[in-house]
Design a protein around this motif. Structure first.
Motif, mmCIF file in Angstrom:
data_model
loop_
_atom_site.group_PDB
_atom_site.id
_atom_site.type_symbol
_atom_site.label_atom_id
_atom_site.label_comp_id
_atom_site.label_asym_id
_atom_site.label_seq_id
_atom_site.Cartn_x
_atom_site.Cartn_y
_atom_site.Cartn_z
ATOM 1 N N VAL A 9 48.306 -51.025 -7.368
ATOM 2 C CA VAL A 9 49.408 -50.942 -6.402
ATOM 3 C C VAL A 9 50.373 -52.089 -6.682
ATOM 4 C CG1 VAL A 9 50.029 -50.903 -3.962
ATOM 5 C CG2 VAL A 9 47.821 -49.956 -4.707
ATOM 6 N N GLY A 10 51.509 -51.779 -7.254
ATOM 7 C CA GLY A 10 52.525 -52.787 -7.523
ATOM 8 C C GLY A 10 52.639 -53.120 -8.995
ATOM 9 N N ALA A 11 53.838 -52.934 -9.570
ATOM 10 C CA ALA A 11 54.060 -53.180 -10.998
ATOM 11 C C ALA A 11 54.756 -54.509 -11.236
ATOM 12 C CB ALA A 11 54.876 -52.038 -11.605
ATOM 13 N N VAL A 29 44.135 -45.886 -16.547
ATOM 14 C CA VAL A 29 44.806 -46.721 -15.550
ATOM 15 C C VAL A 29 46.168 -46.141 -15.203
ATOM 16 C CG1 VAL A 29 45.610 -49.055 -15.012
ATOM 17 C CG2 VAL A 29 43.671 -48.742 -16.567
ATOM 18 N N LYS A 30 46.496 -46.200 -13.923
ATOM 19 C CA LYS A 30 47.844 -45.849 -13.474
ATOM 20 C C LYS A 30 48.361 -46.941 -12.551
ATOM 21 C CE LYS A 30 50.821 -42.250 -11.655
ATOM 22 N NZ LYS A 30 51.020 -40.793 -11.600
ATOM 23 N N VAL A 31 49.630 -47.288 -12.742
ATOM 24 C CA VAL A 31 50.297 -48.292 -11.903
ATOM 25 C C VAL A 31 51.336 -47.581 -11.043
ATOM 26 C CG1 VAL A 31 51.599 -50.444 -11.866
ATOM 27 C CG2 VAL A 31 49.975 -50.011 -13.724
ATOM 28 N N LEU A 32 51.335 -47.881 -9.760
ATOM 29 C CA LEU A 32 52.269 -47.290 -8.805
ATOM 30 C C LEU A 32 53.230 -48.361 -8.299
ATOM 31 C CD1 LEU A 32 49.569 -45.286 -6.838
ATOM 32 C CD2 LEU A 32 51.256 -44.304 -8.421
ATOM 33 N N GLU A 33 54.507 -48.112 -8.420
ATOM 34 C CA GLU A 33 55.524 -49.092 -8.032
ATOM 35 C C GLU A 33 56.490 -48.475 -7.026
ATOM 36 O OE1 GLU A 33 58.045 -51.903 -7.177
ATOM 37 O OE2 GLU A 33 56.229 -52.317 -8.340
ATOM 38 N N ARG A 34 56.675 -49.160 -5.902
ATOM 39 C CA ARG A 34 57.550 -48.667 -4.832
ATOM 40 C C ARG A 34 59.008 -48.593 -5.274
ATOM 41 N NH1 ARG A 34 60.496 -51.644 -1.137
ATOM 42 N NH2 ARG A 34 59.464 -53.530 -1.891
ATOM 43 N N ARG A 35 59.484 -49.582 -6.020
ATOM 44 C CA ARG A 35 60.887 -49.614 -6.428
ATOM 45 C C ARG A 35 61.110 -48.704 -7.643
ATOM 46 N NH1 ARG A 35 63.258 -54.914 -7.760
ATOM 47 N NH2 ARG A 35 65.201 -54.015 -6.966
ATOM 48 N N ASP A 36 62.363 -48.600 -8.081
ATOM 49 C CA ASP A 36 62.672 -47.748 -9.227
ATOM 50 C C ASP A 36 62.664 -48.525 -10.536
ATOM 51 O OD1 ASP A 36 64.946 -49.249 -8.950
ATOM 52 O OD2 ASP A 36 66.318 -47.563 -8.664
ATOM 53 N N ILE A 37 62.183 -49.768 -10.489
ATOM 54 C CA ILE A 37 62.102 -50.612 -11.669
ATOM 55 C C ILE A 37 60.806 -51.404 -11.600
ATOM 56 C CG2 ILE A 37 63.424 -52.447 -10.521
ATOM 57 C CD1 ILE A 37 64.524 -53.267 -13.231
ATOM 58 N N VAL A 38 60.159 -51.600 -12.740
ATOM 59 C CA VAL A 38 58.940 -52.407 -12.749
ATOM 60 C C VAL A 38 59.309 -53.882 -12.859
ATOM 61 C CG1 VAL A 38 57.687 -50.528 -13.882
ATOM 62 C CG2 VAL A 38 58.589 -52.411 -15.260
ATOM 63 N N VAL A 258 48.537 -46.884 -20.514
ATOM 64 C CA VAL A 258 48.694 -46.999 -19.064
ATOM 65 C C VAL A 258 49.802 -46.067 -18.597
ATOM 66 C CG1 VAL A 258 49.314 -48.561 -17.183
ATOM 67 C CG2 VAL A 258 47.875 -49.383 -19.052
ATOM 68 N N GLU A 259 49.581 -45.380 -17.485
ATOM 69 C CA GLU A 259 50.627 -44.593 -16.846
ATOM 70 C C GLU A 259 51.309 -45.460 -15.789
ATOM 71 O OE1 GLU A 259 49.468 -40.752 -15.353
ATOM 72 O OE2 GLU A 259 47.851 -40.590 -16.835
ATOM 73 N N VAL A 260 52.620 -45.423 -15.755
ATOM 74 C CA VAL A 260 53.382 -46.195 -14.772
ATOM 75 C C VAL A 260 54.340 -45.251 -14.062
ATOM 76 C CG1 VAL A 260 54.961 -48.113 -14.390
ATOM 77 C CG2 VAL A 260 53.221 -48.277 -16.190
ATOM 78 N N GLU A 261 54.283 -45.226 -12.738
ATOM 79 C CA GLU A 261 55.169 -44.376 -11.952
ATOM 80 C C GLU A 261 55.978 -45.238 -10.993
ATOM 81 O OE1 GLU A 261 55.097 -40.569 -8.829
ATOM 82 O OE2 GLU A 261 53.245 -41.210 -9.829
#
Length: 533
Positions: A9-11, A29-38, A258-261
Motif C-alpha cells: 500500500v503506497g508507492a 508483488v503488486k504496489v497500489l498507489e492512491r495518486r496518479d504518480i509513483v 512487480v505490478e504497479v497500479e
C-alpha cells in the motif's frame, strides 16, 4: 486463493524498495498507489510552465549506498551532484558564513567567530563520526522486540556485544546523543551562539520542538548518517529532482516483474480472524494476498485503514497518543532571478547559491520559532532552508531563471480554535517570503509563481498524517525498539501477515530506503519459514 504473494500500500520510495527486494526473492508483488504518480513524497512536478522541482523531499544524502547498488539505481538513470558547499548560513543582514567546504575551510570560517570553537571543531567531528560509525550498521539490522522470543534475545545480545566493544568515552557520547538536547551537547563543545547554530539546525529539521528539548540531539545525529557519491556526510542534488530516485526504483521494480497500479486508493485492509488477507479499494473491488505491506504511517494504517475491532484497546490507545507532526511547511518558487544577499552581493551564480541557504542564526532564534508556533500557529521568524537546484541542474527552469525549494520550520501541525490551514496558508507563505526578503531584498519581486504545502496540504496530498515527513517523531520513545511501538519494532504488526515498511518503522524518516529494505528481509524470512498462509 490469493491474487498475489504481497500487496504493498503506497508507492513511495520505501514501498518501491520493498517491492523490488520481494520480487527478487521470487514473490508475486503488486504496489497500489492512491495518486496518479509513483514516488510518494519523493516526486518531481512541473508547478508552473517550464518550472519543475522536487515537491516535498528535496535533497539527497540518507539514501543508502547498499540499496543504490543492489537496485541498480545509477544504471536506471540516477545521477547525484554534490554541493560545492554544504550550507550558507545567514547570520544577519550584514554577516553570513559558508560551511561544509572541507575541515580546513570550516575551521577558518569558525575562527572568524571564535578561535576556541575553531580549535574544538576537529574533536567535535571525531565525536560525531565516532557515534555514527558505531551505529551505522544498526540501521540495516532489525531491532530486538522488547519481551520477544529467542531471536529477539539474540538480537539484543548482539547489540550489547557490539556496544561493549566501544570505549567508555564513546559510550558516553552515544548516551548524550540519544538523551540530551542539542543545546546541551553543543554547549559542551562551543561558546559562540552562531557556531552552535551551525549544528543545531539539523536538530530542527522535521522536528517540531526546540533545540533545548531533551532528545533533540538524536535528530541532529540522524541527519549525519548520510553520504552522497561515496562521500560521508555530503549532501547532493538528484538530477531531475527527487522524482529521479523513485523513477529509477520503479524501473528496477518493473524489471523484476512487480505490478504497479496508480489511481488505486486503498480504503481498508481486509482482516479475517486476525489475519490480513487483502485490501479493499476506494473505487470498488478487493484484492487478496498472502501478505499486506503498508508503506504509510502508523496512524494512517492503524486508525484509518483497519477496523478498530481487530486491534487491542491498549494498542489503539497508544497509537492515538503516538507523536506525529513535524512542524514542516514546504514551498517551491519560480524565480526570475537569483536572490541577491546583502551579506554576499551578486546576481550571478556563486557557490553559496548552490548550497543549503539557512536562516537559523542562533539556538535562541530556533526556540523562539518553536514557541511562536505553539502560541500563534506558526513562527513570526521561521527557520528556513532554501535550495536552488536549478543552479546545478538547468533542466529544471527556463534559461536565466530558477526554481527554489523552501523547507521551513516551525508551523503547528494543527491550528487552535478550530482554524484550518486552508485559511492561513497564504499568510504563512508570506511570512516565509518576508523572512528571506529580509536578507535578500530582491527575493519577493523575483517570484513568478509559488507552490505551497502547509502541514494539512502534506497530509492530504501525500498521506503524511499531521504533515509529519518522518511518519512520527524521532524521540527516544519512538526510535529503534520503540518504533512505532514497543513489541512491534521488527516490521511486523499485531495482525498476522500485515507488515509496516515505511518511515514509521526503524530507522525512521528521510529518503533512505532502509525501512523498505529491512521489511522485505523479514517478510521473505516469514515466507521461507512457512509462516504466511
Amino acid at each position: 486463493m490469493s491474487d498475489y504473494d504481497a500487496l504493498i500500500v503506497g508507492a513511495g520510495h520505501n514501498g518501491l524498495v520493498c517491492a523490488a527486494y520481494l520480487a527478487r526473492g521470487g514473490l508475486k508483488v503488486k504496489v497500489l498507489e492512491r495518486r496518479d504518480i509513483v514516488g510518494g513524497a519523493a516526486v518531481t512536478e512541473e508547478f508552473h510552465p517550464g518550472f519543475r522541482n522536487s515537491v516535498a523531499s528535496y535533497t539527497v544524502s540518507l539514501l543508502n549506498p547498499k540499496i543504490i547498488d543492489e537496485l541498480n539505481l545509477h544504471r536506471h538513470g540516477l545521477q547525484v551532484l554534490l554541493r560545492p558547499l554544504a550550507n550558507f548560513f545567514l547570520l544577519s543582514q550584514a554577516q553570513s558564513l559558508s560551511f561544509g567546504a572541507g575541515e580546513i575551510a570550516d575551521q577558518r570560517a569558525v575562527a572568524a567567530l571564535s578561535r576556541r570553537d575553531a580549535d574544538n571543531l576537529a574533536a567535535y567531528y571525531r565525536m560525531l563520526n565516532g557515534v555514527v560509525d558505531a551505529l551505522r550498521a544498526e540501521l540495516l539490522r532489525t531491532p530486538p522486540n522488547m519481551g520477544g522470543g529467542l531471536q529477539d534475545l539474540a538480537r539484543a545480545a548482539g547489540l550489547g556485544g557490539r556496544l561493549k566493544k566501544l570505549s567508555m568515552p564513546r559510550r558516553r557520547d552515544l548516551l548524550d546523543m540519544f538523551t540530551k538536547s542539542a543545546a546541551a551537547v553543543l554547549d559542551g563543545w562551543f561558546e559562540h551562539e552562531n557556531v552552535k547554530a551551525l549544528f543545531a539546525f539539523d536538530a530542527t529539521v522535521g522536528n517540531f520542538t526546540s533545540p533545548y528539548s531533551p532528545g533533540s540531539a538524536y535528530v541532529l545525529l540522524h541527519h549525519v548518517f548520510g553520504e552522497a557519491n561515496g562521500v560521508r556526510g555530503a549532501w547532493g542534488h538528484a538530477v531531475g529532482g527527487m522524482g529521479a530516485i523513485t523513477q529509477a526504483m520503479l524501473k528496477e521494480a518493473l524489471t523484476l516483474g512487480v505490478e504497479v497500479e496508480t489511481g488505486a486508493e486503498v480504503s481498508q485492509v481486509v482482516v479475517e480472524r486476525q489475519v490480513a488477507t487483502g485490501v479493499r479499494l476506494a473505487g470498488g473491488g478487493e484484492l487478496r494476498a498472502r501478505a499486506v505491506i503498508a508503506n504509510v504511517g502508523p496512524k494512517l494504517l492503524y486508525l484509518r485503514l483497519i477496523d478498530a475491532r481487530h486491534l487491542d484497546a491498549e494498542f489503539l490507545r497508544r497509537l492515538r497518543a503516538y507523536q506525529s507532526g513535524s512542524g514542516t511547511f514546504r514551498m517551491n518558487v519560480a524565480l526570475s532571478q537569483l536572490p541577491d544577499f546583502l551579506s554576499r552581493p551578486g546576481g550571478a551564480v556563486q557557490d553559496h547559491h548552490r548550497a543549503g541557504i539557512i536562516i537559523a542564526p542562533t539556538m535562541a532564534y530556533m526556540e523562539c520559532a518553536y514557541m511562536d508556533a505553539r502560541r500563534y500557529g506558526w513562527s513570526r521568524a521561521p527557520i528556513v532552508e532554501m535550495l536552488i537546484p536549478s543552479t546545478v541542474d538547468d533542466s529544471l527552469a527556463p534559461p536565466g531563471q530558477h526554481v527554489a525549494s523552501l523547507f521551513c520550520q516551525q508551523f503547528s501541525p494543527r491550528l487552535s480554535g478550530g482554524a484550518s490551514w486552508d485559511q492561513h496558508r497564504q499568510a504563512a507563505a508570506d511570512t516565509i517570503i518576508d523572512t528571506v526578503n529580509h536578507y535578500a531584498p530582491n527575493f519577493r519581486d523575483s517570484i513568478l509563481a509559488t507552490q505551497i504545502h502547509s502541514p494539512l496540504d502534506l497530509e492530504r496530498k501525500f498521506g503524511l498524517v499531521d504533515g509529519d515527513i518522518f511518519h512520527g517523531r524521532m524521540g527516544l520513545d519512538q526510535i529503534y525498539s520503540n518504533r512505532p511501538l514497543a513489541g512491534y519494532a521488527d516490521y511486523r504488526t499485531p495482525l498476522a501477515n500485515l507488515y509496516l515498511c515505511g518511515s514509521g518503522a526503524h530507522p525512521g524518516g528521510g529518503v533512505s530506503g532502509i525501512p523498505g529494505h529491512n521489511a522485505a528481509r523479514e517478510i521473505l524470512r516469514d515466507f521461507g519459514r512457512g509462516r504466511l498462509f
